[in-house]
Design a protein around this motif. Structure first.
Motif, PDB file in Angstrom:
ATOM      1  N   GLY A 137     -11.058  -5.048   6.365  1.00 49.45           N
ATOM      2  CA  GLY A 137     -11.288  -3.716   5.832  1.00 49.45           C
ATOM      3  C   GLY A 137     -10.530  -3.479   4.538  1.00 49.45           C
ATOM      4  O   GLY A 137     -10.318  -4.394   3.740  1.00 49.45           O
ATOM      5  N   LYS A 138     -10.095  -2.237   4.331  1.00 49.67           N
ATOM      6  CA  LYS A 138      -9.371  -1.853   3.116  1.00 49.67           C
ATOM      7  C   LYS A 138      -8.031  -1.231   3.514  1.00 49.67           C
ATOM      8  O   LYS A 138      -7.880  -0.676   4.602  1.00 49.67           O
ATOM      9  CB  LYS A 138     -10.181  -0.825   2.313  1.00 49.67           C
ATOM     10  CG  LYS A 138     -11.594  -1.268   1.946  1.00 49.67           C
ATOM     11  CD  LYS A 138     -11.593  -2.422   0.990  1.00 49.67           C
ATOM     12  CE  LYS A 138     -12.993  -2.724   0.441  1.00 49.67           C
ATOM     13  NZ  LYS A 138     -13.987  -3.047   1.484  1.00 49.67           N
ATOM     14  N   TYR A 139      -7.082  -1.319   2.591  1.00 41.15           N
ATOM     15  CA  TYR A 139      -5.788  -0.669   2.819  1.00 41.15           C
ATOM     16  C   TYR A 139      -5.239  -0.185   1.491  1.00 41.15           C
ATOM     17  O   TYR A 139      -5.550  -0.719   0.428  1.00 41.15           O
ATOM     18  CB  TYR A 139      -4.789  -1.616   3.488  1.00 41.15           C
ATOM     19  CG  TYR A 139      -4.159  -2.625   2.547  1.00 41.15           C
ATOM     20  CD1 TYR A 139      -2.874  -2.436   2.038  1.00 41.15           C
ATOM     21  CD2 TYR A 139      -4.864  -3.760   2.144  1.00 41.15           C
ATOM     22  CE1 TYR A 139      -2.303  -3.355   1.166  1.00 41.15           C
ATOM     23  CE2 TYR A 139      -4.308  -4.682   1.277  1.00 41.15           C
ATOM     24  CZ  TYR A 139      -3.026  -4.481   0.793  1.00 41.15           C
ATOM     25  OH  TYR A 139      -2.473  -5.383  -0.076  1.00 41.15           O
ATOM     26  N   VAL A 140      -4.423   0.843   1.563  1.00 39.63           N
ATOM     27  CA  VAL A 140      -3.725   1.337   0.372  1.00 39.63           C
ATOM     28  C   VAL A 140      -2.378   1.894   0.805  1.00 39.63           C
ATOM     29  O   VAL A 140      -2.272   2.593   1.816  1.00 39.63           O
ATOM     30  CB  VAL A 140      -4.559   2.408  -0.377  1.00 39.63           C
ATOM     31  CG1 VAL A 140      -4.923   3.577   0.515  1.00 39.63           C
ATOM     32  CG2 VAL A 140      -3.810   2.905  -1.618  1.00 39.63           C
ATOM     33  N   THR A 141      -1.343   1.544   0.056  1.00 40.34           N
ATOM     34  CA  THR A 141       0.008   2.048   0.296  1.00 40.34           C
ATOM     35  C   THR A 141       0.269   3.195  -0.673  1.00 40.34           C
ATOM     36  O   THR A 141       0.129   3.026  -1.889  1.00 40.34           O
ATOM     37  CB  THR A 141       1.045   0.933   0.080  1.00 40.34           C
ATOM     38  OG1 THR A 141       0.760  -0.139   0.976  1.00 40.34           O
ATOM     39  CG2 THR A 141       2.450   1.442   0.351  1.00 40.34           C
ATOM     40  N   LEU A 142       0.631   4.353  -0.152  1.00 37.43           N
ATOM     41  CA  LEU A 142       0.862   5.551  -0.948  1.00 37.43           C
ATOM     42  C   LEU A 142       2.342   5.922  -0.847  1.00 37.43           C
ATOM     43  O   LEU A 142       2.820   6.307   0.213  1.00 37.43           O
ATOM     44  CB  LEU A 142      -0.014   6.703  -0.445  1.00 37.43           C
ATOM     45  CG  LEU A 142      -1.526   6.437  -0.474  1.00 37.43           C
ATOM     46  CD1 LEU A 142      -2.274   7.489   0.324  1.00 37.43           C
ATOM     47  CD2 LEU A 142      -2.032   6.406  -1.919  1.00 37.43           C
ATOM     48  N   ARG A 143       3.052   5.788  -1.964  1.00 36.57           N
ATOM     49  CA  ARG A 143       4.505   6.026  -1.966  1.00 36.57           C
ATOM     50  C   ARG A 143       4.807   7.429  -2.469  1.00 36.57           C
ATOM     51  O   ARG A 143       4.441   7.794  -3.584  1.00 36.57           O
ATOM     52  CB  ARG A 143       5.223   4.997  -2.844  1.00 36.57           C
ATOM     53  CG  ARG A 143       6.743   5.181  -2.873  1.00 36.57           C
ATOM     54  CD  ARG A 143       7.433   4.019  -3.587  1.00 36.57           C
ATOM     55  NE  ARG A 143       7.134   3.972  -4.999  1.00 36.57           N
ATOM     56  CZ  ARG A 143       7.877   4.543  -5.948  1.00 36.57           C
ATOM     57  NH1 ARG A 143       8.971   5.220  -5.628  1.00 36.57           N
ATOM     58  NH2 ARG A 143       7.549   4.429  -7.217  1.00 36.57           N
ATOM     59  N   LEU A 144       5.478   8.215  -1.631  1.00 37.09           N
ATOM     60  CA  LEU A 144       5.907   9.556  -2.010  1.00 37.09           C
ATOM     61  C   LEU A 144       7.327   9.476  -2.550  1.00 37.09           C
ATOM     62  O   LEU A 144       8.262   9.135  -1.817  1.00 37.09           O
ATOM     63  CB  LEU A 144       5.882  10.512  -0.817  1.00 37.09           C
ATOM     64  CG  LEU A 144       4.537  10.885  -0.211  1.00 37.09           C
ATOM     65  CD1 LEU A 144       4.000   9.792   0.701  1.00 37.09           C
ATOM     66  CD2 LEU A 144       4.672  12.186   0.590  1.00 37.09           C
ATOM     67  N   LYS A 145       7.508   9.758  -3.820  1.00 37.52           N
ATOM     68  CA  LYS A 145       8.852   9.807  -4.377  1.00 37.52           C
ATOM     69  C   LYS A 145       9.577  11.042  -3.842  1.00 37.52           C
ATOM     70  O   LYS A 145       8.948  12.015  -3.409  1.00 37.52           O
ATOM     71  CB  LYS A 145       8.773   9.840  -5.900  1.00 37.52           C
ATOM     72  CG  LYS A 145       8.144   8.611  -6.517  1.00 37.52           C
ATOM     73  CD  LYS A 145       7.845   8.794  -7.990  1.00 37.52           C
ATOM     74  CE  LYS A 145       9.113   9.027  -8.803  1.00 37.52           C
ATOM     75  NZ  LYS A 145       8.816   9.156 -10.245  1.00 37.52           N
TER      76      LYS A 145
END
Length: 292
Positions: A137-145
């Motif tokens: 599938g797909k993945y995305v890492t979202l980093r919150l500063k």
């Protein structure tokens, strides 16, 4: 720990030492206590000191301007209308304000936290059913500063019937640490939330990952706060319904959300590593044939 996979600058090495070679758990407990102190004067001083290190802190976007504690500032709400939601039913929107980290196609069940640092979905999500569902599938890492808006929202219309809580460490999740610590996300405190919709062939799962300082996650649909002091069951049943863009909860400090999607989604144009994204902006396009 590994070395030599990626070369770090002296500044990055110093950053890593200052934020990780410390008693992470005890500092996190201290910061959790400190952030709840009710003192407008102390809060103003703390925010001023914080702004010296976070030049992109934008409190003018907050719904309220005066805070009685640092924690209240961390978990601030935004003024109405600042995060329009892309309502196309084929699109998955970003659940939070973030910097896009590693993203792309899942290689079988292998994903990456940084170049040269793979991990298996099963090491992050202890659920065989979900591991199989997101194969290829797909993945995305979202980093919150730390300076960002810390609340997260439903990326699609969905329901939630279960939250899996996994207690763990509190490594910093900044890019420096991701280049140094193997399988970091798999070590840290985290939750797994499968978002169920009316499309049997598609699925989205969110994995909020906590980090050093205020390692705490609050979900609007659970009475418990999930943090290092939580001693309840790892599997928490619930019954929650969300419209796309509706608030689901918040971190009490900056951290990371990893979003997994089935193979019938594709990334929207412009989604790539290092790209800033706002909550509500299109993240993935679906190829879904039927809607309710």
């Amino acid at each position: 720990m590994v070395s030599g996979v990626q070369t770090l600058t002296k500044r990055e090495q110093l950053n890593f030492l200052l934020t990780n070679r410390i008693p992470r758990r005890w500092l996190t407990f201290f910061m959790g206590w400190y952030s709840q102190i009710q003192s407008p004067l102390l809060t103003k001083l703390s925010i001023w000191l914080w702004s010296l290190f976070a030049e992109d802190l934008r409190l003018q976007d907050a719904k309220k301007q005066n805070f009685t504690s640092l924690g209240e500032c961390f978990t601030r709400e935004l003024k109405d209308g600042l995060r329009p939601i892309a309502m196309d039913p084929q699109q998955v929107v970003s659940p939070c304000d973030a910097i896009v980290g590693e993203c792309g196609e899942i290689q079988g069940t292998k994903v990456f936290q940084a170049k040269g640092f793979p991990y298996d979905i099963s090491e992050l999500i202890p659920n065989i059913h979900l591991n199989h569902k997101y194969r290829d599938g797909k993945y995305v890492t979202l980093r919150l500063k730390s300076s960002m808006y810390h609340r997260f929202h439903a990326p699609v219309d969905c329901s939630v019937s279960n939250v899996t809580y996994i207690s763990g460490d509190t490594w910093n999740v900044n890019p420096v640490a991701l280049k140094k610590v193997q399988k970091l996300f798999c070590k840290n405190e985290r939750a797994v939330i499968e978002l169920k919709n009316n499309h049997p062939t598609s699925s989205i799962t969110l994995v909020p990952v906590a980090a050093i300082l205020v390692a705490s996650m609050k979900f609007n649909f659970l009475s418990q706060t999930l943090n290092l002091k939580y001693q309840g069951p790892n599997e928490i049943s619930c019954d929650a319904q969300f419209n796309k863009g509706q608030e689901m909860g918040y971190f009490q400090h900056g951290s990371t959300i990893i979003l997994f999607a089935t193979s019938n989604y594709e990334f929207c144009e412009g989604i790539k590593q290092g790209t800033p994204i706002k909550m509500g902006q299109p993240l993935l396009n679906g190829h879904l044939t039927s809607f309710p």
